[in-house]
Design a protein around this motif. Structure first.
Motif, PDB file in Angstrom:
ATOM      1  N   PHE A   2       8.354  -9.695   5.811  1.00  0.00           N
ATOM      2  CA  PHE A   2       7.318  -9.830   4.787  1.00  0.00           C
ATOM      3  C   PHE A   2       5.985  -9.193   5.203  1.00  0.00           C
ATOM      4  O   PHE A   2       5.074  -9.123   4.399  1.00  0.00           O
ATOM      5  CB  PHE A   2       7.057 -11.309   4.481  1.00  0.00           C
ATOM      6  N   ARG A   3       5.860  -8.766   6.445  1.00  0.00           N
ATOM      7  CA  ARG A   3       4.562  -8.345   6.981  1.00  0.00           C
ATOM      8  C   ARG A   3       3.844  -7.284   6.139  1.00  0.00           C
ATOM      9  O   ARG A   3       2.631  -7.267   6.077  1.00  0.00           O
ATOM     10  CB  ARG A   3       4.698  -7.865   8.417  1.00  0.00           C
ATOM     11  N   ARG A   4       4.600  -6.420   5.508  1.00  0.00           N
ATOM     12  CA  ARG A   4       3.958  -5.372   4.694  1.00  0.00           C
ATOM     13  C   ARG A   4       3.235  -5.957   3.476  1.00  0.00           C
ATOM     14  O   ARG A   4       2.453  -5.282   2.836  1.00  0.00           O
ATOM     15  CB  ARG A   4       4.957  -4.312   4.294  1.00  0.00           C
ATOM     16  N   LEU A   5       3.547  -7.219   3.167  1.00  0.00           N
ATOM     17  CA  LEU A   5       2.904  -7.892   2.032  1.00  0.00           C
ATOM     18  C   LEU A   5       1.762  -8.803   2.463  1.00  0.00           C
ATOM     19  O   LEU A   5       1.075  -9.367   1.609  1.00  0.00           O
ATOM     20  CB  LEU A   5       3.943  -8.719   1.266  1.00  0.00           C
ATOM     21  N   TYR A   6       1.559  -8.972   3.765  1.00  0.00           N
ATOM     22  CA  TYR A   6       0.519  -9.873   4.253  1.00  0.00           C
ATOM     23  C   TYR A   6      -0.863  -9.261   4.045  1.00  0.00           C
ATOM     24  O   TYR A   6      -1.092  -8.101   4.404  1.00  0.00           O
ATOM     25  CB  TYR A   6       0.676 -10.158   5.746  1.00  0.00           C
ATOM     26  N   PRO A   7      -1.794 -10.036   3.511  1.00  0.00           N
ATOM     27  CA  PRO A   7      -3.171  -9.535   3.402  1.00  0.00           C
ATOM     28  C   PRO A   7      -3.845  -9.519   4.773  1.00  0.00           C
ATOM     29  O   PRO A   7      -3.426 -10.229   5.692  1.00  0.00           O
ATOM     30  CB  PRO A   7      -3.840 -10.576   2.494  1.00  0.00           C
ATOM     31  N   SER A   8      -4.873  -8.725   4.892  1.00  0.00           N
ATOM     32  CA  SER A   8      -5.685  -8.750   6.114  1.00  0.00           C
ATOM     33  C   SER A   8      -6.433 -10.074   6.200  1.00  0.00           C
ATOM     34  O   SER A   8      -6.649 -10.605   7.284  1.00  0.00           O
ATOM     35  CB  SER A   8      -6.706  -7.602   6.112  1.00  0.00           C
ATOM     36  N   LYS A  92      -0.488   0.169  -9.712  1.00  0.00           N
ATOM     37  CA  LYS A  92      -0.355  -0.613  -8.478  1.00  0.00           C
ATOM     38  C   LYS A  92       1.054  -1.191  -8.415  1.00  0.00           C
ATOM     39  O   LYS A  92       1.559  -1.611  -9.451  1.00  0.00           O
ATOM     40  CB  LYS A  92      -1.384  -1.760  -8.447  1.00  0.00           C
ATOM     41  N   PRO A  93       1.722  -1.174  -7.337  1.00  0.00           N
ATOM     42  CA  PRO A  93       1.262  -0.976  -5.971  1.00  0.00           C
ATOM     43  C   PRO A  93       1.336   0.461  -5.460  1.00  0.00           C
ATOM     44  O   PRO A  93       1.264   0.698  -4.248  1.00  0.00           O
ATOM     45  CB  PRO A  93       2.211  -1.863  -5.166  1.00  0.00           C
ATOM     46  N   GLY A  94       1.463   1.433  -6.344  1.00  0.00           N
ATOM     47  CA  GLY A  94       1.477   2.823  -5.893  1.00  0.00           C
ATOM     48  C   GLY A  94       0.190   3.205  -5.189  1.00  0.00           C
ATOM     49  O   GLY A  94      -0.893   2.738  -5.537  1.00  0.00           O
ATOM     50  N   VAL A  95       0.300   4.077  -4.229  1.00  0.00           N
ATOM     51  CA  VAL A  95      -0.833   4.491  -3.392  1.00  0.00           C
ATOM     52  C   VAL A  95      -1.826   5.365  -4.166  1.00  0.00           C
ATOM     53  O   VAL A  95      -3.026   5.336  -3.902  1.00  0.00           O
ATOM     54  CB  VAL A  95      -0.300   5.244  -2.138  1.00  0.00           C
ATOM     55  N   THR A 112     -13.329   1.242   3.311  1.00  0.00           N
ATOM     56  CA  THR A 112     -12.992   0.652   2.016  1.00  0.00           C
ATOM     57  C   THR A 112     -12.193  -0.629   2.206  1.00  0.00           C
ATOM     58  O   THR A 112     -11.336  -0.704   3.080  1.00  0.00           O
ATOM     59  CB  THR A 112     -12.143   1.647   1.182  1.00  0.00           C
ATOM     60  N   VAL A 113     -12.481  -1.630   1.373  1.00  0.00           N
ATOM     61  CA  VAL A 113     -11.677  -2.857   1.337  1.00  0.00           C
ATOM     62  C   VAL A 113     -11.195  -3.067  -0.092  1.00  0.00           C
ATOM     63  O   VAL A 113     -11.783  -2.561  -1.043  1.00  0.00           O
ATOM     64  CB  VAL A 113     -12.441  -4.115   1.820  1.00  0.00           C
ATOM     65  N   PHE A 114     -10.110  -3.824  -0.197  1.00  0.00           N
ATOM     66  CA  PHE A 114      -9.559  -4.150  -1.501  1.00  0.00           C
ATOM     67  C   PHE A 114      -9.535  -5.660  -1.677  1.00  0.00           C
ATOM     68  O   PHE A 114      -9.209  -6.388  -0.742  1.00  0.00           O
ATOM     69  CB  PHE A 114      -8.133  -3.609  -1.660  1.00  0.00           C
ATOM     70  N   VAL A 115      -9.846  -6.127  -2.891  1.00  0.00           N
ATOM     71  CA  VAL A 115      -9.831  -7.555  -3.208  1.00  0.00           C
ATOM     72  C   VAL A 115      -8.980  -7.774  -4.453  1.00  0.00           C
ATOM     73  O   VAL A 115      -9.257  -7.201  -5.508  1.00  0.00           O
ATOM     74  CB  VAL A 115     -11.261  -8.084  -3.456  1.00  0.00           C
ATOM     75  N   GLY A 116      -7.943  -8.623  -4.316  1.00  0.00           N
ATOM     76  CA  GLY A 116      -7.071  -8.917  -5.444  1.00  0.00           C
ATOM     77  C   GLY A 116      -6.374 -10.250  -5.285  1.00  0.00           C
ATOM     78  O   GLY A 116      -6.468 -10.893  -4.239  1.00  0.00           O
ATOM     79  N   ASP A 117      -5.634 -10.652  -6.323  1.00  0.00           N
ATOM     80  CA  ASP A 117      -4.992 -11.975  -6.331  1.00  0.00           C
ATOM     81  C   ASP A 117      -3.468 -11.936  -6.255  1.00  0.00           C
ATOM     82  O   ASP A 117      -2.836 -12.987  -6.238  1.00  0.00           O
ATOM     83  CB  ASP A 117      -5.406 -12.755  -7.589  1.00  0.00           C
ATOM     84  N   VAL A 123      -2.126  -6.402  -2.912  1.00  0.00           N
ATOM     85  CA  VAL A 123      -2.108  -6.363  -1.447  1.00  0.00           C
ATOM     86  C   VAL A 123      -1.120  -5.325  -0.930  1.00  0.00           C
ATOM     87  O   VAL A 123      -1.438  -4.550  -0.033  1.00  0.00           O
ATOM     88  CB  VAL A 123      -1.805  -7.760  -0.857  1.00  0.00           C
ATOM     89  N   TRP A 124       0.060  -5.284  -1.514  1.00  0.00           N
ATOM     90  CA  TRP A 124       1.061  -4.331  -1.048  1.00  0.00           C
ATOM     91  C   TRP A 124       0.551  -2.900  -1.198  1.00  0.00           C
ATOM     92  O   TRP A 124       0.687  -2.074  -0.303  1.00  0.00           O
ATOM     93  CB  TRP A 124       2.372  -4.542  -1.789  1.00  0.00           C
ATOM     94  N   GLY A 125      -0.065  -2.600  -2.335  1.00  0.00           N
ATOM     95  CA  GLY A 125      -0.621  -1.259  -2.551  1.00  0.00           C
ATOM     96  C   GLY A 125      -1.717  -0.923  -1.561  1.00  0.00           C
ATOM     97  O   GLY A 125      -1.764   0.180  -1.011  1.00  0.00           O
ATOM     98  N   ALA A 126      -2.615  -1.874  -1.329  1.00  0.00           N
ATOM     99  CA  ALA A 126      -3.696  -1.646  -0.356  1.00  0.00           C
ATOM    100  C   ALA A 126      -3.113  -1.421   1.036  1.00  0.00           C
ATOM    101  O   ALA A 126      -3.534  -0.511   1.763  1.00  0.00           O
ATOM    102  CB  ALA A 126      -4.658  -2.832  -0.351  1.00  0.00           C
ATOM    103  N   ASN A 127      -2.137  -2.243   1.403  1.00  0.00           N
ATOM    104  CA  ASN A 127      -1.517  -2.108   2.723  1.00  0.00           C
ATOM    105  C   ASN A 127      -0.799  -0.770   2.879  1.00  0.00           C
ATOM    106  O   ASN A 127      -0.898  -0.127   3.930  1.00  0.00           O
ATOM    107  CB  ASN A 127      -0.553  -3.265   2.984  1.00  0.00           C
ATOM    108  N   LYS A 128      -0.085  -0.337   1.843  1.00  0.00           N
ATOM    109  CA  LYS A 128       0.601   0.962   1.909  1.00  0.00           C
ATOM    110  C   LYS A 128      -0.399   2.095   2.083  1.00  0.00           C
ATOM    111  O   LYS A 128      -0.101   3.101   2.714  1.00  0.00           O
ATOM    112  CB  LYS A 128       1.446   1.206   0.649  1.00  0.00           C
ATOM    113  N   THR A 129      -1.583   1.921   1.513  1.00  0.00           N
ATOM    114  CA  THR A 129      -2.630   2.931   1.602  1.00  0.00           C
ATOM    115  C   THR A 129      -3.344   2.874   2.955  1.00  0.00           C
ATOM    116  O   THR A 129      -3.952   3.851   3.377  1.00  0.00           O
ATOM    117  CB  THR A 129      -3.649   2.740   0.452  1.00  0.00           C
TER     118      THR A 129
END
Length: 174
Positions: A2-8, A92-95, A112-117, A123-129
């Motif tokens: 699941f790590r690719r889905l974990y938020p920072s 989203k979640p496309g890069v 840059t940071v991303f904020v979402g729910d 989160v997945w899109g931000a992480n992929k990017t």
């Protein structure tokens, strides 16, 4: 797994994020989801939203609203806070949407940071990017059926994430 889905970072609300601290650390742009991140789904900006974006504008933090929603919804919110740019139907979640957002804000991945729910889109899109991500708790429990289904799928991922965070925290105290 699941790590690719974990938020920072995982916080209760956008108002728990230290944007001034982020700016001091070199962050220059924030990409925001709108619905259930900043306000209820389809609702106009709140006074609290307007104050937040006034502060971000004053500090020089660039803002972009990245939404999978249609333009009238996204434009209405952006116009209501009178700050930032927007991209609608972002895919989203496309890069691609995240990259376009940084281009519009003239920022880069490290600034840059991303904020979402949502984990599976935001989160997945931000992480992929490669962008630092903040997951906030949804504002409203009443959501469309497809989002309710996603929330059910998010529960085990969030449980694993929280368990990982507790383990890391206990290691720091050893």
């Amino acid at each position: 797994m699941f790590r690719r889905l974990y938020p920072s970072h995982y916080v209760d609300s956008v108002y728990d994020i230290d944007f001034e601290g982020l700016y001091r650390q070199g962050m220059r742009g924030v990409i925001f989801d709108i619905d259930n991140t900043l306000t209820k789904h389809g609702a106009p900006p709140t006074e609290e939203n307007k104050i937040l974006f006034g502060k971000l504008k004053k500090m020089g933090m660039r803002v972009l609203f990245l939404s999978n929603n249609k333009e009238p919804r996204v434009k209405m919110f952006r116009d209501g806070v009178d700050y930032g740019e927007y991209i609608y139907k972002a895919g989203k979640p496309g890069v691609e949407g995240y990259v376009r957002a940084m281009q519009k804000m003239e920022t880069s991945i490290p600034t840059t940071v991303f904020v979402g729910d949502q984990l599976f889109t935001d989160v997945w899109g931000a992480n992929k990017t490669g962008i630092e991500s903040y997951l906030v708790k949804p504002i409203d429990k009443h959501e469309e059926v497809q989002i309710v289904l996603k929330r059910m799928l998010e529960k085990p991922v969030l449980a694993c994430y929280k368990r990982k965070c507790r383990k890391e925290k206990s290691r720091k105290h050893e």
